[in-house]
Write an enzyme that holds these catalytic residues in place. Structure first.
Site, short mmCIF file in Angstrom:
data_model
loop_
_atom_site.label_atom_id
_atom_site.label_comp_id
_atom_site.label_asym_id
_atom_site.label_seq_id
_atom_site.Cartn_x
_atom_site.Cartn_y
_atom_site.Cartn_z
N SER A 192 0.80 -1.22 0.00
CA SER A 192 0.00 0.00 0.00
C SER A 192 0.83 1.27 0.00
O SER A 192 0.32 2.33 -0.31
CB SER A 192 -0.92 0.01 1.21
OG SER A 192 -0.21 0.35 2.36
N HIS A 220 -5.22 -4.73 0.38
CA HIS A 220 -5.37 -3.60 -0.55
C HIS A 220 -5.78 -4.05 -1.94
O HIS A 220 -5.67 -3.29 -2.90
CB HIS A 220 -4.08 -2.77 -0.59
CG HIS A 220 -3.83 -2.09 0.70
ND1 HIS A 220 -4.44 -0.90 1.06
CD2 HIS A 220 -3.09 -2.45 1.77
CE1 HIS A 220 -4.06 -0.56 2.28
NE2 HIS A 220 -3.25 -1.48 2.73
N LYS A 251 -11.19 -1.60 3.89
CA LYS A 251 -10.76 -0.79 2.73
C LYS A 251 -11.89 -0.79 1.68
O LYS A 251 -12.87 -0.11 1.87
CB LYS A 251 -9.45 -1.32 2.15
CG LYS A 251 -8.42 -1.77 3.19
CD LYS A 251 -7.73 -0.66 3.93
CE LYS A 251 -6.67 -1.21 4.87
NZ LYS A 251 -6.32 -0.31 5.96
N1 PLP Z 1 -2.54 -5.52 6.03
C1 PLP Z 1 -2.17 -4.44 5.35
C2 PLP Z 1 -1.24 -4.61 4.17
C3 PLP Z 1 -2.62 -3.17 5.71
O1 PLP Z 1 -2.22 -2.08 5.02
C4 PLP Z 1 -3.50 -3.04 6.81
C5 PLP Z 1 -4.03 -1.73 7.25
O2 PLP Z 1 -3.79 -0.70 6.74
C6 PLP Z 1 -3.85 -4.20 7.50
C7 PLP Z 1 -3.37 -5.42 7.09
C8 PLP Z 1 -4.76 -4.13 8.67
O3 PLP Z 1 -6.08 -4.13 8.23
P1 PLP Z 1 -7.23 -3.47 9.12
O4 PLP Z 1 -7.23 -2.01 8.83
O5 PLP Z 1 -8.47 -4.18 8.71
O6 PLP Z 1 -6.87 -3.73 10.55
#
Ligand code: PLP
Length: 409
Positions: A192, A220, A251
């Protein structure tokens, strides 16, 4: 002498002063999202509320205001009330949880899925539990993996970090590891912060060659890539070659919550052993109902996906044409490289004050020091006019402040 409360206060004040000195102190923008008007929001500041265009939302498709999602949530709250009433084990397994898990599993072409309160919890507790259940297991993790994956592997001694999206480096590490050991490769599909895409077929080939289990974070990518929006693995036709696929509702689904999907035995082992699943109150049914409605829209949201890609491409091309330092990548994420926490915050503040644009500065530790950036996320609901206004504002500021216009490879 025992510490006094004054000493504790001084200790934390000094810690905060250090962050502020580095320009890394986080201030939160207080937003009021306006249902039906995304990507506009009201942003509250010292001088009252101001309407802004939000350029950094992870509600990638605007599903947080989709009528089907809102309707499903209204009906769910009327039918089932607010909370789930307990952990999954103790009275907190709702019919809608199991229904959503079945739908998610089918969507990813897996036998079973399991819900968590967030994608962070899903990653941390699943990875920690997989490692615990496979004594001596060697773990291979991309250097760019998210903090939640790193948290799940923290302190683990048999951990090998491979260069970002680098299959050659991964193979070097795999080849140097005892062939008889269990192995786990953990990566993301879309990263991301740089908008890059992992070489999933090559990683799957290496996993097969060296006998490794594969764990893929599609946080993402779910909703955004593939014929039914199931992610990059679906798009590349390799979903069946990743043992565990992890996703979020935070997201593109427009809500909150996380999940994993995989073979029945693996998911059942996590359900039975993972503390971050067992010892926490389950997802409110109203959120699960919203996620299910969002999933049903997403499966056929070809137009939304196409328009999101179009707007991302349009923004990227306009920034490049203006000579602004955009990081080249192919995804829906458009990083504008600034470098320097103070400068990055200064650009963000200036955009808010002068152009009614909100985009959060991204600083260390989210990105390395010196690689501070604005992470622009155009949605299908960002208009061409909004894109023009953003690029014009940035172009003006770059000229006025003599900011460097070098391109970033
Ligand atoms: N994995 C990635 C690559 C992320 O960018 C994020 C959060 O930004 C997460 C996991 C965590 O997800 P959540 O926002 O549902 O806790």
């Amino acid at each position: 002498m025992p510490w006094t409360s004054h000493q504790y206060n001084q200790h934390f004040a000094a810690e905060l002063a250090r962050l502020k000195g580095d320009g890394r102190y986080r201030t939160f923008a207080v937003l009021e999202r306006l249902c039906g008007e995304f990507p506009y929001a009201l942003m509250h500041g010292p001088e009252g509320a101001k309407k802004v265009v939000v350029w950094c939302s992870n509600d990638y498709l605007g599903m947080g205001q989709h009528p089907s999602v809102l309707q499903a949530m209204k009906e769910a709250v009327e039918t089932w009330g607010a909370g789930a009433g307990g952990t999954r084990n103790i009275g907190g397994t709702a019919w809608i949880h199991t229904k959503l898990e079945q739908e998610l599993a089918a969507w990813h072409g897996k036998q079973t899925a399991l819900l968590f309160q967030s994608g962070y919890a899903a990653n941390e507790t699943t990875l920690a539990t997989l490692i615990r259940l496979m004594p001596g297991c060697a773990v291979f993790s991309d250097v760019g993996n998210h903090a939640s994956m790193i948290a799940g592997m923290r302190g683990y001694q048999h951990k090998h970090i491979f260069a970002h999206n680098d299959g050659t480096d991964l193979e070097r590490l795999l080849a140097a590891t005892d062939a008889a050991k269990p192995k786990l490769i953990a990566c993301e599909s879309v990263y991301s912060m740089d908008g890059s895409i992992a070489p999933l077929p090559a990683i799957a080939d290496l996993a097969r060659k060296y006998g490794a289990l594969t764990y893929l974070d599609e946080v993402h990518a779910v909703g955004l890539y593939g014929p039914t929006g199931a992610g990059v693995a679906e798009q590349m036709g390799v979903s069946d070659r990743f043992d565990v696929i992890e996703g979020t509702f935070g997201k593109a689904f427009g809500l909150a919550g996380g999940y994993i999907a995989g073979a029945a035995t693996v998911i059942d082992a996590i359900r039975s052993h993972a503390p971050g699943f067992i010892f926490t109150t389950s997802m409110p049914p109203v959120v699960a109902a919203g996620a299910l409605a969002s999933l049903n829209v997403i499966k056929t949201a070809h137009d939304l996906r196409a328009r999101q890609q179009r707007q991302a491409q349009r923004l990227r091309e306009k920034l490049i044409a203006a000579g602004l330092p955009v990081l080249r990548c192919e995804t829906h994420i458009v990083p504008l490289m600034i470098g320097g926490a103070h400068c990055c915050k200064g650009v963000s503040d200036w955009l808010f004050e002068n152009a009614a644009i909100y985009v959060q500065p991204i600083n260390y530790p989210t990105v390395p020091v010196g690689e501070e950036r604005l992470r622009l996320t155009p949605s299908p609901l960002h208009t061409d006019a909004m894109i023009d206004e953003l690029v014009d504002a940035l172009d003006y500021l770059w000229t006025q402040q003599h900011l460097p216009r070098q391109m970033v490879a």
